[in-house]
Every structure is written in structure tokens, then in C-alpha cells.
Design a protein around this motif. Structure first.
Motif, short mmCIF file in Angstrom:
data_model
loop_
_atom_site.label_atom_id
_atom_site.label_comp_id
_atom_site.label_asym_id
_atom_site.label_seq_id
_atom_site.Cartn_x
_atom_site.Cartn_y
_atom_site.Cartn_z
N LEU A 69 0.83 -1.21 0.00
CA LEU A 69 0.00 0.00 0.00
C LEU A 69 0.87 1.26 0.00
CD1 LEU A 69 -2.86 -0.94 2.47
CD2 LEU A 69 -3.01 -0.66 0.00
N GLY A 70 1.95 1.23 0.76
CA GLY A 70 2.86 2.37 0.77
C GLY A 70 3.48 2.61 -0.59
N TRP A 71 3.87 1.53 -1.27
CA TRP A 71 4.43 1.69 -2.62
C TRP A 71 3.37 2.27 -3.56
CZ3 TRP A 71 3.26 0.18 -7.51
CH2 TRP A 71 4.23 0.41 -8.47
N ALA A 72 2.11 1.81 -3.41
CA ALA A 72 1.03 2.32 -4.26
C ALA A 72 0.79 3.81 -4.01
CB ALA A 72 -0.25 1.51 -4.01
N VAL A 73 0.88 4.23 -2.77
CA VAL A 73 0.75 5.66 -2.44
C VAL A 73 1.89 6.44 -3.10
CG1 VAL A 73 0.93 7.35 -0.57
CG2 VAL A 73 -0.54 5.34 -0.31
N TRP A 74 3.12 5.92 -2.96
CA TRP A 74 4.27 6.58 -3.58
C TRP A 74 4.07 6.71 -5.09
CZ3 TRP A 74 7.43 4.33 -7.29
CH2 TRP A 74 8.49 5.14 -7.71
N ARG A 75 3.61 5.64 -5.71
CA ARG A 75 3.42 5.63 -7.16
C ARG A 75 2.34 6.62 -7.59
NH1 ARG A 75 5.75 5.27 -11.85
NH2 ARG A 75 4.51 4.24 -13.40
N ALA A 76 1.24 6.67 -6.83
CA ALA A 76 0.15 7.59 -7.16
C ALA A 76 0.61 9.05 -7.03
CB ALA A 76 -1.05 7.33 -6.25
N VAL A 77 1.35 9.36 -5.99
CA VAL A 77 1.86 10.72 -5.80
C VAL A 77 2.85 11.06 -6.90
CG1 VAL A 77 3.27 12.17 -4.28
CG2 VAL A 77 1.43 10.78 -3.32
N ARG A 78 3.68 10.11 -7.25
CA ARG A 78 4.67 10.36 -8.31
C ARG A 78 3.98 10.64 -9.65
NH1 ARG A 78 9.09 6.44 -10.94
NH2 ARG A 78 10.30 8.05 -11.96
N ARG A 79 2.97 9.84 -9.97
CA ARG A 79 2.25 10.06 -11.23
C ARG A 79 1.52 11.40 -11.22
NH1 ARG A 79 -0.06 4.83 -14.22
NH2 ARG A 79 1.84 3.61 -14.11
N TRP A 80 0.92 11.76 -10.08
CA TRP A 80 0.23 13.03 -9.99
C TRP A 80 1.21 14.18 -10.19
CZ3 TRP A 80 0.67 17.33 -6.91
CH2 TRP A 80 -0.36 18.26 -7.04
N ARG A 81 2.39 14.09 -9.54
CA ARG A 81 3.39 15.14 -9.66
C ARG A 81 3.89 15.26 -11.10
NH1 ARG A 81 8.17 15.35 -5.77
NH2 ARG A 81 8.40 17.24 -6.99
N GLU A 82 4.07 14.11 -11.78
CA GLU A 82 4.55 14.16 -13.16
C GLU A 82 3.55 14.84 -14.07
OE1 GLU A 82 5.31 10.08 -14.08
OE2 GLU A 82 7.29 10.09 -13.15
N SER A 83 2.26 14.70 -13.77
CA SER A 83 1.26 15.28 -14.66
C SER A 83 0.84 16.71 -14.28
CB SER A 83 0.01 14.40 -14.70
OG SER A 83 -0.61 14.38 -13.42
N HIS A 84 1.09 17.11 -13.03
CA HIS A 84 0.62 18.42 -12.58
C HIS A 84 1.71 19.42 -12.24
CE1 HIS A 84 -3.05 16.09 -12.09
NE2 HIS A 84 -3.68 17.24 -12.20
N VAL A 85 2.90 18.96 -11.97
CA VAL A 85 3.98 19.88 -11.57
C VAL A 85 4.94 20.03 -12.74
CG1 VAL A 85 5.88 20.25 -9.95
CG2 VAL A 85 3.75 19.19 -9.15
#
Length: 87
Positions: A69-85
Motif C-alpha cells: 500500500l505504501g508503494w502504491a501511495v508513492w506511485r500515485a503521488v509520483r504520477r500526480w506530480r509528473e502530470s501536474h507539476v
């Protein structure tokens, strides 16, 4: 009993988040979860050897789920940052 189940999952979520954040090789979910599993096994074996606490298989399973679950959270945050930042 349910509280300990949830606590074991929550306890390893930071493990799954920080490991790929700090070390690039752990960005592979299989390696990150395997490392969480091995660390959990080490904790349970230490409990058995030292006779402090109870060695339980369900702790290994729930800790491993927490790492996933922690890895999934990391992955979701990383994908969000790649698309929004912007870079």
C-alpha cells in the motif's frame, strides 16, 4: 484484534513510501514488497529467538500488505506530480 490488524498494515506504509523515494532500485514494486516481506520476517524471527512477543504469520502478511500500500501511495503521488507539476 482488528486494531492490531490495521496497526500492522499502517506500520509498514511508510516503509513502502520512503524506500522507493530514497533508493531508485526500489521503485520496482516487486523488489519493494519483497524487501518489506523480508524485513517483516526478520522482525518475527527476532521475536521468536528472543522470546519477546509472539511470532505470528498474520503479522508478516499484514506488514507486507502495508509495504505494498505504501508503494502504491508513492506511485500515485509520483504520477500526480509528473502530470501536474512542471519541471
Amino acid at each position: 484484534m482488528h486494531a492490531m490488524f490495521i496497526e500492522n498494515i499502517i506500520m509498514f506504509i511508510p516503509f513502502g513510501v520512503f524506500l522507493p523515494t530514497l533508493f531508485e532500485r526500489f521503485r520496482n514494486w516487486r523488489l519493494c514488497v519483497l524487501t518489506g516481506f523480508l524485513c517483516s520476517c526478520s522482525i518475527e524471527i527476532s521475536k521468536y529467538i528472543t522470546q519477546r512477543g509472539y511470532m505470528q504469520l498474520d503479522d508478516v502478511v499484514t506488514n507486507t500488505v502495508g509495504a505494498l500500500l505504501g508503494w502504491a501511495v508513492w506511485r500515485a503521488v509520483r504520477r500526480w506530480r509528473e502530470s501536474h507539476v512542471p519541471d
